[in-house]
Design an enzyme around this catalytic site. Structure first.
Site, PDB file in Angstrom:
ATOM      1  N   CYS A 136      37.022  58.612  16.152  1.00  0.00           N
ATOM      2  CA  CYS A 136      37.675  59.448  14.951  1.00  0.00           C
ATOM      3  C   CYS A 136      37.462  58.953  13.495  1.00  0.00           C
ATOM      4  O   CYS A 136      36.869  59.763  12.761  1.00  0.00           O
ATOM      5  CB  CYS A 136      39.236  59.230  15.004  1.00  0.00           C
ATOM      6  SG  CYS A 136      39.899  57.669  15.078  1.00  0.00           S
TER       7      CYS A 136
HETATM    8  N1  LIG Z   1      44.293  58.457  19.572  1.00  0.00           N
HETATM    9  C1  LIG Z   1      43.362  58.782  18.749  1.00  0.00           C
HETATM   10  O1  LIG Z   1      43.309  59.000  17.739  1.00  0.00           O
HETATM   11  C2  LIG Z   1      41.723  58.845  19.488  1.00  0.00           C
HETATM   12  C3  LIG Z   1      41.581  58.578  20.631  1.00  0.00           C
HETATM   13  N2  LIG Z   1      40.277  58.801  21.172  1.00  0.00           N
HETATM   14  C4  LIG Z   1      40.067  58.052  22.572  1.00  0.00           C
HETATM   15  O2  LIG Z   1      40.528  59.037  23.352  1.00  0.00           O
HETATM   16  C5  LIG Z   1      41.205  58.455  24.377  1.00  0.00           C
HETATM   17  C6  LIG Z   1      42.620  58.750  24.784  1.00  0.00           C
HETATM   18  O3  LIG Z   1      43.200  58.236  23.663  1.00  0.00           O
HETATM   19  P1  LIG Z   1      44.998  58.672  23.243  1.00  0.00           P
HETATM   20  O4  LIG Z   1      45.490  59.930  24.005  1.00  0.00           O
HETATM   21  O5  LIG Z   1      45.125  57.870  22.007  1.00  0.00           O
HETATM   22  O6  LIG Z   1      45.448  57.325  24.549  1.00  0.00           O
HETATM   23  P2  LIG Z   1      46.905  57.044  25.140  1.00  0.00           P
HETATM   24  O7  LIG Z   1      47.092  55.773  25.143  1.00  0.00           O
HETATM   25  O8  LIG Z   1      47.870  57.986  24.244  1.00  0.00           O
HETATM   26  O9  LIG Z   1      46.823  57.909  26.488  1.00  0.00           O
HETATM   27  C7  LIG Z   1      45.954  57.315  27.530  1.00  0.00           C
HETATM   28  C8  LIG Z   1      46.303  58.328  28.909  1.00  0.00           C
HETATM   29  O10 LIG Z   1      45.369  57.663  29.857  1.00  0.00           O
HETATM   30  C9  LIG Z   1      46.434  57.256  31.039  1.00  0.00           C
HETATM   31  N3  LIG Z   1      45.965  56.125  31.555  1.00  0.00           N
HETATM   32  C10 LIG Z   1      46.102  55.133  30.893  1.00  0.00           C
HETATM   33  N4  LIG Z   1      45.539  53.879  31.769  1.00  0.00           N
HETATM   34  C11 LIG Z   1      45.141  54.803  32.722  1.00  0.00           C
HETATM   35  C12 LIG Z   1      44.137  54.255  33.950  1.00  0.00           C
HETATM   36  N5  LIG Z   1      43.855  52.988  34.104  1.00  0.00           N
HETATM   37  N6  LIG Z   1      43.952  55.152  34.778  1.00  0.00           N
HETATM   38  C13 LIG Z   1      44.259  56.338  34.740  1.00  0.00           C
HETATM   39  N7  LIG Z   1      44.892  56.829  33.627  1.00  0.00           N
HETATM   40  C14 LIG Z   1      45.259  56.068  32.561  1.00  0.00           C
HETATM   41  C15 LIG Z   1      47.728  57.490  30.292  1.00  0.00           C
HETATM   42  O11 LIG Z   1      48.501  58.318  31.310  1.00  0.00           O
HETATM   43  P3  LIG Z   1      49.391  57.765  32.572  1.00  0.00           P
HETATM   44  O12 LIG Z   1      49.541  56.135  32.168  1.00  0.00           O
HETATM   45  O13 LIG Z   1      50.641  58.296  32.511  1.00  0.00           O
HETATM   46  O14 LIG Z   1      48.534  57.885  33.481  1.00  0.00           O
HETATM   47  C16 LIG Z   1      47.466  58.305  29.087  1.00  0.00           C
HETATM   48  O15 LIG Z   1      47.656  59.859  29.587  1.00  0.00           O
HETATM   49  C17 LIG Z   1      40.801  57.127  24.274  1.00  0.00           C
HETATM   50  O16 LIG Z   1      39.628  56.631  24.931  1.00  0.00           O
HETATM   51  C18 LIG Z   1      40.892  56.988  22.859  1.00  0.00           C
HETATM   52  O17 LIG Z   1      40.085  55.899  22.410  1.00  0.00           O
HETATM   53  C19 LIG Z   1      39.329  59.117  20.372  1.00  0.00           C
HETATM   54  C20 LIG Z   1      39.586  59.441  19.137  1.00  0.00           C
HETATM   55  C21 LIG Z   1      40.816  59.601  18.592  1.00  0.00           C
HETATM   56  C1  LIG Z   2      44.328  52.792  14.666  1.00  0.00           C
HETATM   57  C2  LIG Z   2      43.535  52.593  15.897  1.00  0.00           C
HETATM   58  O1  LIG Z   2      43.646  51.397  16.742  1.00  0.00           O
HETATM   59  N1  LIG Z   2      42.366  53.399  16.045  1.00  0.00           N
HETATM   60  C3  LIG Z   2      41.558  53.303  17.202  1.00  0.00           C
HETATM   61  C4  LIG Z   2      40.433  54.373  17.013  1.00  0.00           C
HETATM   62  C5  LIG Z   2      40.707  55.491  18.037  1.00  0.00           C
HETATM   63  C6  LIG Z   2      39.647  56.017  18.410  1.00  0.00           C
HETATM   64  O2  LIG Z   2      38.847  56.880  17.988  1.00  0.00           O
HETATM   65  O3  LIG Z   2      39.153  55.163  19.609  1.00  0.00           O
HETATM   66  P1  LIG Z   2      38.084  55.075  20.364  1.00  0.00           P
HETATM   67  O4  LIG Z   2      36.554  54.898  19.826  1.00  0.00           O
HETATM   68  O5  LIG Z   2      38.177  54.387  21.399  1.00  0.00           O
HETATM   69  O6  LIG Z   2      37.759  56.643  21.069  1.00  0.00           O
HETATM   70  C7  LIG Z   2      40.625  51.756  17.138  1.00  0.00           C
HETATM   71  O7  LIG Z   2      40.579  51.355  15.935  1.00  0.00           O
HETATM   72  O8  LIG Z   2      40.332  51.415  18.191  1.00  0.00           O
END
Ligand SMILES: NC(=O)C1=CN([C@@H]2O[C@H](COP(=O)(O)OP(=O)(O)OC[C@H]3O[C@@H](n4cnc5c(N)ncnc54)[C@H](OP(=O)(O)O)[C@@H]3O)[C@@H](O)[C@H]2O)C=CC1
Ligand SMILES: CC(=O)N[C@@H](CCC(=O)OP(=O)(O)O)C(=O)O
Length: 318
Positions: A136
């Site tokens: 992001c």
């Molecule tokens: N949040 C953000 O703003 C952004 C996030 N990302 C990336 O996207 C990905 C998802 O982020 P986000 O939605 O915030 O993460 P969350 O922590 O909100 O969700 C993670 C998901 O993964 C599942 N999970 C966690 N551990 C495991 C495991 N060991 N095996 C299988 N499933 C697992 C969880 O569900 P359950 O435990 O029920 O199985 C949950 O559905 C990350 O890699 C993040 O870095 C990228 C851009 C922006």
């Molecule tokens: C506030 C906060 O913790 N933000 C995350 C960025 C979320 C994201 O884009 O993470 P990935 O690169 O893992 O997809 C961080 O800084 O790691």
């Protein structure tokens, strides 16, 4: 006759980005939500957890082999960093050619995967079925710097502030509303993954200092750029307009944008363009919703292109 819809599954669907994708895919005319995987919500109705979702689909707890056995056309991995590989291996073994889009940082440094920041890398897609979705902050950083990349006298310095949904759902100081109340939390002040990611994909070194704030969604990146020669504000703005005026999801604005205005929106706002008195320093401010353009919206842009429909299908009002 309309073409059959492509089936899509989401692994890690309980998370913040998974929930956004569920909403987007459910409203998509060319995609059908086939499975959503979560260990914690196994068996529960999606409609009870995702506002705006109407339907009978339930979460299922699927390991890598079970995900591969679903045989969907598209799989989105929305897992924490470091967890994608077993899913990729299992899917590639059972059904090579499946479109896999990974939201984590796991493949952003792997040149055999397409890095999908469409506004900057659209022309580089060569039909790859493995797509790595940018981070992001890295999205905001790269869009803020790209139009001035050839003008830099020094590495750009980026000050980032994110809402705490950026830190996912696994409890930590960075997503604890009590610890964040009246607070701003600096972290990973050198060497953050997005610093390395933006530097690699822009091809110039970038310096990044992230912070997390008490709001839930949306981030701001304020970038200081030292210029190799004097530029006027008009000249700087012209470069940004030239780069992005044809892009529906990048809005070049005059004033420095506010993050509250972009929360829940698909696009990026880029503005400010404050030029120093000597004309050799400019400050650019970008805001985007980390869960949308920073994750789910960008994922859908990439998926749309890969399945051969308009890039903005189910993203903008048509
Ligand atoms: N949040 C953000 O703003 C952004 C996030 N990302 C990336 O996207 C990905 C998802 O982020 P986000 O939605 O915030 O993460 P969350 O922590 O909100 O969700 C993670 C998901 O993964 C599942 N999970 C966690 N551990 C495991 C495991 N060991 N095996 C299988 N499933 C697992 C969880 O569900 P359950 O435990 O029920 O199985 C949950 O559905 C990350 O890699 C993040 O870095 C990228 C851009 C922006
Ligand atoms: C506030 C906060 O913790 N933000 C995350 C960025 C979320 C994201 O884009 O993470 P990935 O690169 O893992 O997809 C961080 O800084 O790691």
């Amino acid at each position: 006759m309309t073409a059959a819809r492509k089936t899509l599954g989401i692994v890690g669907a309980r998370g913040h980005t998974g929930a956004e994708l569920i909403r987007l895919v459910a409203a998509h005319p060319a995609l059908e939500l086939a499975f959503v995987s979560s260990r914690e919500l196994d068996g529960q109705r999606v409609a009870d957890h995702v506002d705006g979702y109407v339907g009978e689909l339930r979460y299922a707890s699927l390991d890598a082999e079970a995900v591969a056995a679903q045989g969907t056309d598209v799989v989105v991995l929305a897992l924490p960093n470091g967890k994608a590989a077993p899913y990729v291996e299992a899917i590639d073994k059972v059904k090579p050619g499946t479109l896999i889009l990974d939201l984590s940082a796991d493949y952003r440094f792997d040149s055999s995967w397409y890095y999908g920041l469409p506004e900057l890398t659209r022309e580089k897609w060569r039909g790859e079925k493995h797509i790595s979705n940018p981070g992001c902050y890295a999205t905001a950083i790269q869009l803020s710097i790209a139009p001035l990349k050839d003008m830099l006298a020094a590495p750009p310095v980026c000050f980032g502030v994110s809402g705490y949904s950026g830190a996912g759902t696994t409890p930590s100081d960075k997503n604890d509303p009590e610890k964040l109340r009246d607070n701003l939390m600096p972290y990973s002040l050198t060497g953050h993954t997005h610093e390395k990611e933006a530097s690699r994909h822009l091809g110039v070194p970038v310096e990044f200092m992230p912070h997390v704030a008490p709001h839930f969604r949306g981030l701001t990146v304020t970038t200081n750029l030292y210029l190799a020669r004097k530029m006027s504000r008009e000249e700087v703005m012209q470069r940004f307009h030239h780069a992005y005026d044809a892009e529906p999801l990048v809005h070049v604005v005059d004033e420095a944008p506010w993050v509250s205005a972009v929360a829940g929106q698909h696009h990026v706002d880029i503005g400010g363009f404050a030029v120093s008195a000597d004309g050799k320093r400019v400050v650019v401010v970008a805001t985007l919703d980390n869960l949308l353009k920073g994750a789910a919206t960008q994922a859908l842009q990439n998926i749309n292109r890969a399945i051969g429909v308009d890039e903005f299908t189910a993203i903008r009002q048509e």
